[in-house]
Design a protein around this motif. Structure first.
Motif, PDB file in Angstrom:
ATOM      1  N   ALA A  52       0.845  -1.189   0.000  1.00 14.15           N
ATOM      2  CA  ALA A  52       0.000   0.000   0.000  1.00 14.15           C
ATOM      3  C   ALA A  52       0.887   1.247   0.000  1.00 14.15           C
ATOM      4  O   ALA A  52       1.973   1.239   0.577  1.00 14.15           O
ATOM      5  CB  ALA A  52      -0.901   0.014   1.221  1.00 14.15           C
ATOM      6  N   TYR A  53       0.402   2.281  -0.638  1.00 18.51           N
ATOM      7  CA  TYR A  53       1.162   3.528  -0.786  1.00 18.51           C
ATOM      8  C   TYR A  53       2.541   3.286  -1.373  1.00 18.51           C
ATOM      9  O   TYR A  53       3.447   4.087  -1.237  1.00 18.51           O
ATOM     10  CB  TYR A  53       1.287   4.271   0.552  1.00 18.51           C
ATOM     11  CG  TYR A  53       0.019   4.950   0.990  1.00 18.51           C
ATOM     12  CD1 TYR A  53      -0.675   5.776   0.116  1.00 18.51           C
ATOM     13  CD2 TYR A  53      -0.478   4.779   2.263  1.00 18.51           C
ATOM     14  CE1 TYR A  53      -1.833   6.396   0.507  1.00 18.51           C
ATOM     15  CE2 TYR A  53      -1.646   5.406   2.666  1.00 18.51           C
ATOM     16  CZ  TYR A  53      -2.322   6.219   1.782  1.00 18.51           C
ATOM     17  OH  TYR A  53      -3.477   6.844   2.176  1.00 18.51           O
ATOM     18  N   ARG A  54       2.695   2.112  -2.001  1.00 26.30           N
ATOM     19  CA  ARG A  54       3.909   1.794  -2.769  1.00 26.30           C
ATOM     20  C   ARG A  54       5.204   1.939  -1.976  1.00 26.30           C
ATOM     21  O   ARG A  54       6.255   2.260  -2.516  1.00 26.30           O
ATOM     22  CB  ARG A  54       3.991   2.693  -4.010  1.00 26.30           C
ATOM     23  CG  ARG A  54       2.764   2.565  -4.883  1.00 26.30           C
ATOM     24  CD  ARG A  54       2.863   3.400  -6.138  1.00 26.30           C
ATOM     25  NE  ARG A  54       1.692   3.186  -6.975  1.00 26.30           N
ATOM     26  CZ  ARG A  54       1.493   2.135  -7.742  1.00 26.30           C
ATOM     27  NH1 ARG A  54       2.419   1.206  -7.813  1.00 26.30           N
ATOM     28  NH2 ARG A  54       0.402   2.009  -8.444  1.00 26.30           N
ATOM     29  N   PRO A  84       9.120  16.775  -0.349  1.00 26.55           N
ATOM     30  CA  PRO A  84       7.958  16.237  -1.078  1.00 26.55           C
ATOM     31  C   PRO A  84       6.953  15.579  -0.150  1.00 26.55           C
ATOM     32  O   PRO A  84       7.324  15.074   0.909  1.00 26.55           O
ATOM     33  CB  PRO A  84       8.592  15.168  -1.980  1.00 26.55           C
ATOM     34  CG  PRO A  84       9.798  14.717  -1.221  1.00 26.55           C
ATOM     35  CD  PRO A  84      10.304  15.921  -0.478  1.00 26.55           C
ATOM     36  N   TRP A  85       5.705  15.580  -0.549  1.00 24.77           N
ATOM     37  CA  TRP A  85       4.679  14.915   0.257  1.00 24.77           C
ATOM     38  C   TRP A  85       4.951  13.402   0.281  1.00 24.77           C
ATOM     39  O   TRP A  85       4.939  12.781   1.309  1.00 24.77           O
ATOM     40  CB  TRP A  85       3.288  15.230  -0.289  1.00 24.77           C
ATOM     41  CG  TRP A  85       2.215  14.427   0.379  1.00 24.77           C
ATOM     42  CD1 TRP A  85       1.332  13.597  -0.218  1.00 24.77           C
ATOM     43  CD2 TRP A  85       1.940  14.355   1.787  1.00 24.77           C
ATOM     44  NE1 TRP A  85       0.527  13.005   0.722  1.00 24.77           N
ATOM     45  CE2 TRP A  85       0.885  13.457   1.967  1.00 24.77           C
ATOM     46  CE3 TRP A  85       2.502  14.955   2.927  1.00 24.77           C
ATOM     47  CZ2 TRP A  85       0.357  13.134   3.217  1.00 24.77           C
ATOM     48  CZ3 TRP A  85       1.984  14.631   4.174  1.00 24.77           C
ATOM     49  CH2 TRP A  85       0.929  13.738   4.315  1.00 24.77           C
ATOM     50  N   GLN A  86       5.233  12.834  -0.880  1.00 28.18           N
ATOM     51  CA  GLN A  86       5.583  11.411  -0.919  1.00 28.18           C
ATOM     52  C   GLN A  86       6.913  11.274  -1.640  1.00 28.18           C
ATOM     53  O   GLN A  86       7.141  11.943  -2.634  1.00 28.18           O
ATOM     54  CB  GLN A  86       4.545  10.598  -1.691  1.00 28.18           C
ATOM     55  CG  GLN A  86       3.188  10.545  -1.043  1.00 28.18           C
ATOM     56  CD  GLN A  86       2.209   9.635  -1.793  1.00 28.18           C
ATOM     57  OE1 GLN A  86       2.587   8.626  -2.372  1.00 28.18           O
ATOM     58  NE2 GLN A  86       0.936   9.991  -1.767  1.00 28.18           N
ATOM     59  N   ASP A 136      -5.569  17.219   6.822  1.00 33.55           N
ATOM     60  CA  ASP A 136      -6.858  16.647   6.415  1.00 33.55           C
ATOM     61  C   ASP A 136      -6.917  16.607   4.896  1.00 33.55           C
ATOM     62  O   ASP A 136      -7.116  17.635   4.249  1.00 33.55           O
ATOM     63  CB  ASP A 136      -7.993  17.505   6.978  1.00 33.55           C
ATOM     64  CG  ASP A 136      -9.296  17.259   6.227  1.00 33.55           C
ATOM     65  OD1 ASP A 136      -9.497  16.125   5.748  1.00 33.55           O
ATOM     66  OD2 ASP A 136     -10.093  18.208   6.121  1.00 33.55           O
ATOM     67  N   GLU A 137      -6.789  15.419   4.348  1.00 34.88           N
ATOM     68  CA  GLU A 137      -6.712  15.294   2.883  1.00 34.88           C
ATOM     69  C   GLU A 137      -8.061  15.389   2.192  1.00 34.88           C
ATOM     70  O   GLU A 137      -8.130  15.298   0.974  1.00 34.88           O
ATOM     71  CB  GLU A 137      -6.084  13.942   2.525  1.00 34.88           C
ATOM     72  CG  GLU A 137      -4.696  13.766   3.067  1.00 34.88           C
ATOM     73  CD  GLU A 137      -4.006  12.538   2.512  1.00 34.88           C
ATOM     74  OE1 GLU A 137      -4.683  11.505   2.374  1.00 34.88           O
ATOM     75  OE2 GLU A 137      -2.805  12.627   2.225  1.00 34.88           O
ATOM     76  N   PHE A 138      -9.132  15.539   2.977  1.00 35.25           N
ATOM     77  CA  PHE A 138     -10.445  15.671   2.328  1.00 35.25           C
ATOM     78  C   PHE A 138     -10.598  17.044   1.654  1.00 35.25           C
ATOM     79  O   PHE A 138     -11.418  17.207   0.776  1.00 35.25           O
ATOM     80  CB  PHE A 138     -11.569  15.499   3.353  1.00 35.25           C
ATOM     81  CG  PHE A 138     -11.840  14.066   3.757  1.00 35.25           C
ATOM     82  CD1 PHE A 138     -11.193  13.012   3.129  1.00 35.25           C
ATOM     83  CD2 PHE A 138     -12.753  13.776   4.756  1.00 35.25           C
ATOM     84  CE1 PHE A 138     -11.448  11.692   3.496  1.00 35.25           C
ATOM     85  CE2 PHE A 138     -13.023  12.464   5.128  1.00 35.25           C
ATOM     86  CZ  PHE A 138     -12.367  11.418   4.507  1.00 35.25           C
ATOM     87  N   GLY A 185     -10.661   8.714   8.843  1.00 32.29           N
ATOM     88  CA  GLY A 185     -10.313   7.934   7.651  1.00 32.29           C
ATOM     89  C   GLY A 185      -8.843   7.594   7.579  1.00 32.29           C
ATOM     90  O   GLY A 185      -8.391   6.977   6.614  1.00 32.29           O
ATOM     91  N   SER A 186      -8.067   8.003   8.592  1.00 28.83           N
ATOM     92  CA  SER A 186      -6.657   7.630   8.667  1.00 28.83           C
ATOM     93  C   SER A 186      -6.409   7.114  10.082  1.00 28.83           C
ATOM     94  O   SER A 186      -6.967   7.635  11.048  1.00 28.83           O
ATOM     95  CB  SER A 186      -5.775   8.855   8.402  1.00 28.83           C
ATOM     96  OG  SER A 186      -4.482   8.647   8.951  1.00 28.83           O
ATOM     97  N   THR A 187      -5.553   6.112  10.196  1.00 30.89           N
ATOM     98  CA  THR A 187      -5.255   5.569  11.528  1.00 30.89           C
ATOM     99  C   THR A 187      -4.492   6.585  12.385  1.00 30.89           C
ATOM    100  O   THR A 187      -4.400   6.433  13.594  1.00 30.89           O
ATOM    101  CB  THR A 187      -4.425   4.276  11.429  1.00 30.89           C
ATOM    102  OG1 THR A 187      -3.300   4.540  10.603  1.00 30.89           O
ATOM    103  CG2 THR A 187      -5.240   3.134  10.876  1.00 30.89           C
ATOM    104  N   LEU A 188      -3.935   7.617  11.754  1.00 25.82           N
ATOM    105  CA  LEU A 188      -3.233   8.650  12.525  1.00 25.82           C
ATOM    106  C   LEU A 188      -4.210   9.397  13.422  1.00 25.82           C
ATOM    107  O   LEU A 188      -3.842   9.949  14.464  1.00 25.82           O
ATOM    108  CB  LEU A 188      -2.587   9.676  11.585  1.00 25.82           C
ATOM    109  CG  LEU A 188      -1.518   9.162  10.650  1.00 25.82           C
ATOM    110  CD1 LEU A 188      -0.952  10.302   9.838  1.00 25.82           C
ATOM    111  CD2 LEU A 188      -0.427   8.507  11.453  1.00 25.82           C
ATOM    112  N   SER A 189      -5.462   9.394  13.006  1.00 25.09           N
ATOM    113  CA  SER A 189      -6.466  10.185  13.705  1.00 25.09           C
ATOM    114  C   SER A 189      -6.600   9.750  15.163  1.00 25.09           C
ATOM    115  O   SER A 189      -6.650  10.593  16.064  1.00 25.09           O
ATOM    116  CB  SER A 189      -7.805  10.035  12.977  1.00 25.09           C
ATOM    117  OG  SER A 189      -8.592  11.168  13.167  1.00 25.09           O
TER     118      SER A 189
HETATM  119  C1  BGC Z   1      -3.040  10.032   5.704  1.00 22.14           C
HETATM  120  C2  BGC Z   1      -1.714  10.750   5.715  1.00 22.14           C
HETATM  121  C3  BGC Z   1      -0.601   9.740   5.891  1.00 22.14           C
HETATM  122  C4  BGC Z   1      -0.692   8.659   4.843  1.00 22.14           C
HETATM  123  C5  BGC Z   1       0.350   7.582   5.004  1.00 22.14           C
HETATM  124  C6  BGC Z   1      -3.026   8.942   4.669  1.00 22.14           C
HETATM  125  O1  BGC Z   1      -4.214   8.205   4.744  1.00 22.14           O
HETATM  126  O2  BGC Z   1      -4.079  10.919   5.414  1.00 22.14           O
HETATM  127  O3  BGC Z   1      -1.662  11.696   6.742  1.00 22.14           O
HETATM  128  O4  BGC Z   1       0.637  10.364   5.794  1.00 22.14           O
HETATM  129  O5  BGC Z   1      -1.955   8.045   4.924  1.00 22.14           O
HETATM  130  O6  BGC Z   1       0.233   6.955   6.240  1.00 22.14           O
END
Ligand code: BGC
Length: 804
Positions: free
Chosen positions: A350-352, A403-405, A495-497, A663-667
């Motif tokens: 996931a997320y490569r 960079p973000w990614q 918040d990526e929404f 929507g993210s486990t970071l939450s």
């Molecule tokens: C989150 C980002 C996080 C990424 C990788 C996304 O779902 O919104 O904050 O960096 O996952 O864990």
């Protein structure tokens, strides 16, 4: 059935539906490579997904989607060194899903770092057989993995055929959403049987041109002595190895050891991967000797990473599992590898395998346990400072825009299109506008220095990165004459929404409060840093960076005049214009959908757009409370001319919590942390949620594609930073526990300024003990009381009940 207790994770029974989830959670790794916990006889299919990944090893493939050229850099899935088939006499190859199992158990032994699979079955002829397999990724010899298979014919005699191979024909196919895109990253260069029981496969990544060599050695033993047997070479294209024909006698177990080595062209101290792989293989001891050294290395790691929760065995066990997977992803073996923190570990695709801002949640656990590993992760960023500078320059800005990614070289690797599996639509993706990633890097540099006092790093690479990040935000800040304030426009917050204003042509939102305030924090700290640097280094750096007084003065002005958006009633706004967005019908949505975590996808599939609503994927404004103390935040806002009272924190938390879908486990990590001081009961609920992130696969199927490393490390950080109240500021170690007495004893080890410490919180007392050594004493404070702790000493403070 699964169970977490003490030092182990156990799964009882075979469950095809959860096999991929177990594979992820049963991954064995050592910070150099990791191998998913797949059944050795399995191949990638609807149930199983074998995967082996080396930290920092990427390749980019290109596809055309909807007429757009899409390049995707991915962490590469390497040939499966585990591949081991079993058959008896002329029977079919063993398949756990196709036989009558009499028992099936998987146990991940966290203390030893070993995965054990123990199964029994009865075949069509009524024969009973037991198979026990143990495997590890060697924590001391990071290029070595081993699988031991013991077969016991309980009530029959015959021939066992064990097929031990390396299969070079692998691809990245672990994530269904990516399957329309190319997953072929390797070219097979050589696949050869070398000798009796040994074979080698060499591959090369097609775009990044990294050579990889893997070698295996297989031998059989009975009663501790080598068992002579027939080796039949297997050479089927890229699949090479041997079939061992072994005589089985009822009641006498036979053991087969498969030892594997793995090297790449990125490794230091080798001439070439193939030579290294075969030389190492020839010198390695047998399974048990290797296991002894492996277990010793894990024991030493656990001494630095101990965590005990007196009253809750399951929570303690899951916390250890989190630490275990953290250490399997980044460990002392990662040092010198030039690898970052992949968001989903080395556990899946996931997320490569990309690196995001997640190290903000991962580094605290490492900085206070394995600071040299934390430093190597900061150095990973330092080596990519040039790429960040170029990115800033290409955007018409100064300094460093991280960079973000990213993957191999630090250029931006975020996808520009993503698939909504709910609607089947490819959508444009503007999440790369999350400029706040540089703020995370800077914050980590600062924290690392506070906890370690490592001046050498701080003065050299740390300060250079810090100043360049500050400079980027200084140049991004636009002065708005009408407002008489500076603004950061066209960004995306955590918040990526919210990636654009509703119906706007261009992506990006303005003045994300988190980004703006943290940018002020960085600019202010950068000015302090310039004052603190030794004069010679300051001159050297400012000359090399061309950093003049005018620019630094402008930073000072921004720290007084940055714009921070507020609602009319004084609530901090997530971004400018947030207040005008619609309220979402949360109840209606919940009634229609059992899981609304990814409500962005749900709304898009319904023809709507999440950008229209006051709805967040994860903590955004609340990140400020996660990273800054209330007084620090009040100070920053006060300097900007905003009279903000920390008494408002509970309202801000309630407001945004009610509008977050998690929507993210970071939450859960951030919410547990910010609630720890205000609503203790709720904090515990989110802490438990953070603990469940992967073991309960709370994001519905995502753990099968890799662990959520930030949630894993973050759960430990919540315990340490929030419940124990550990903070490293100035030259002081602060403890401010809010640990509920009813939860029993909390005990953990940590490192502060080279002291190996043990922290124990129990019965309204916190006790800190330092290991012996020759270091300078440290100062420890707890709620106004202060003490000096020398090596070998102990200090204790009373704790008070948390406020209601
Ligand atoms: C989150 C980002 C996080 C990424 C990788 C996304 O779902 O919104 O904050 O960096 O996952 O864990």
């Amino acid at each position: 059935m699964s169970a977490w207790s003490g030092w182990s994770t156990e799964y009882e029974g075979y469950d095809a539906g959860h096999e991929r989830l177990r594979e992820t959670l049963c991954t064995v790794g050592n910070g150099y490579f990791a191998t998913r916990g797949s059944a050795p006889e399995s191949v990638a299919d609807a149930v199983h997904y074998p995967g082996t990944y080396v930290a920092g090893l990427y390749n980019a493939a290109t596809d055309v989607v909807d007429g757009h050229v899409v390049a995707n850099e991915s962490m590469v899935n390497l040939p499966d060194w585990l591949a081991t088939g079993l058959r008896w006499d002329d029977g079919p190859w063993f398949d756990a899903g196709a036989v009558e199992l009499t028992h099936y158990r998987q146990q991940l032994d966290l203390r030893l770092g070993v995965l054990v699979r123990d199964l029994g079955f009865r075949d069509a002829a009524g024969h009973s057989t037991r198979v026990v397999q143990r495997r590890f990724a060697h924590m001391e010899f990071e290029h070595v993995g081993a699988l031991q298979t013991t077969v016991l014919a309980q009530d029959w005699s015959g021939t066992l055929t064990l097929r031990s191979v390396l299969d070079g024909e692998t691809a990245n196919a672990g994530v269904a959403r990516y399957r329309e895109l190319s997953g072929k990253h390797l070219r097979v260069e050589r696949a050869e049987v070398l000798g009796e029981g040994t074979a080698l496969v060499e591959t090369e990544t097609v775009q990044s041109r990294v050579r990889i060599a893997q070698a295996i050695r297989t031998r059989a033993l009975r009663d501790g002595a080598e068992l002579p047997c027939t080796y039949r070479a297997v050479a089927e294209g890229a699949c090479v190895g041997h079939e061992l024909l072994l005589p089985l006698e009822a009641g006498r177990p036979v053991t087969v050891e498969k030892t594997a080595t793995l090297f790449t062209g990125r490794d230091p101290a080798i001439v070439a991967p193939a030579e290294a792989a075969t030389d190492w293989l020839a010198r390695l001891d047998g399974f048990d000797v290797l296991l002894g050294r492996h277990a010793r290395t894990w024991r030493q790691l656990w001494e630095r990473c101990r965590v005990d929760l007196g009253g809750d065995d399951e929570a303690a066990s899951v916390l250890r599992l989190h630490l275990f997977h953290l250490l399997q992803t980044v460990s002392p073996n990662t040092i010198g590898l030039d690898a970052g923190v992949p968001a989903r570990g080395l556990h899946g695709e996931a997320y490569r395998g990309h690196v995001f801002w997640d190290e903000l949640f991962v580094l605290p656990a490492l900085t206070t346990r394995l600071p040299h590993v934390a430093r190597s992760l900061l150095e990973y960023r330092y080596r990519r400072l040039h790429a960040a500078r170029w990115a800033a320059r290409d955007a018409g800005l100064r300094g460093a825009m991280f960079p973000w990614q990213s993957g191999a070289d630090g250029t931006e690797t975020s996808q520009r299109l993503h698939l909504n599996p709910d609607s089947g639509h490819w959508l444009s993706d503007a999440t790369h506008l999350q400029r706040h990633v540089g703020l995370a890097v800077a914050y980590n540099i600062w924290q690392y220095y506070q906890a370690t006092g490592d001046r050498e790093f701080a003065v050299r690479h740390g300060s250079e990165m810090f100043l360049e990040i500050a400079r980027f935000f200084g140049s991004l800040a636009e002065y708005d004459h009408a407002l008489d304030r500076y603004r950061l426009r066209g960004v995306v917050g955590p918040d990526e929404f919210h990636t654009r204003y509703p119906d706007a042509a261009e992506p990006g939102i303005d003045d994300n409060a988190y980004t703006n305030v943290m940018a002020v924090w960085v600019l202010e700290r950068a000015r302090t840093l310039l004052r603190l640097l030794p004069a010679a280094r300051r001159e050297e750096l400012t000359e090399a960076l061309g950093l003049g007084v005018e620019e630094v003065d402008r930073w000072g002005h921004i720290t007084q005049r940055m714009f921070v958006p507020f609602h009319d009633d004084g609530m901090i706004s997530q971004f400018a214009g947030y207040e005008q967005l619609h309220e979402l019908d949360w109840a209606g949505l919940r009634a229609r959908h059992p899981d609304i975590r990814r409500l962005d996808r749900i709304l898009e599939a319904e023809g709507d757009d999440v950008n229209r609503y006051k709805a967040s994927k994860q903590a955004d404004v609340l990140m400020l409370f996660y990273l800054l103390s209330a007084s620090e935040l009040r100070g920053l806002l006060g300097r900007l001319g905003y009279a903000w009272d920390p008494a408002a924190i509970p309202q801000v938390v309630d407001y945004y919590l009610a509008r977050t879908s998690h929507g993210s486990t970071l939450s859960a990590v951030v919410h547990a942390s910010v609630l720890a001081r205000a609503h203790r009961e709720d904090a515990l609920e989110y802490f438990v949620e953070a603990l469940r992130s992967d073991v309960a696969d709370v994001q519905g199927g995502t753990t099968a594609e890799g662990v959520h490393l930030a949630a894993m490390a973050g759960s430990l950080d919540v315990l340490q930073r929030c419940f124990a109240g550990v903070e490293t500021r100035g030259d002081v170690l602060y403890l401010n526990p809010y640990w509920p007495v009813e939860l029993g004893r909390l005990e953990f080890s940590m490192t502060y300024r080279e002291h190996a410490l043990s922290v124990e919180i129990a019965d309204h007392r916190v006790r800190v003990s330092a290991g012996p050594g020759g270091h300078a004493p440290i100062r420890v404070r707890c709620r106004g009381a202060s003490a000096v702790l020398p090596p070998g000493g102990q200090v204790a403070f009373p704790t008070h009940a948390a406020p209601p």
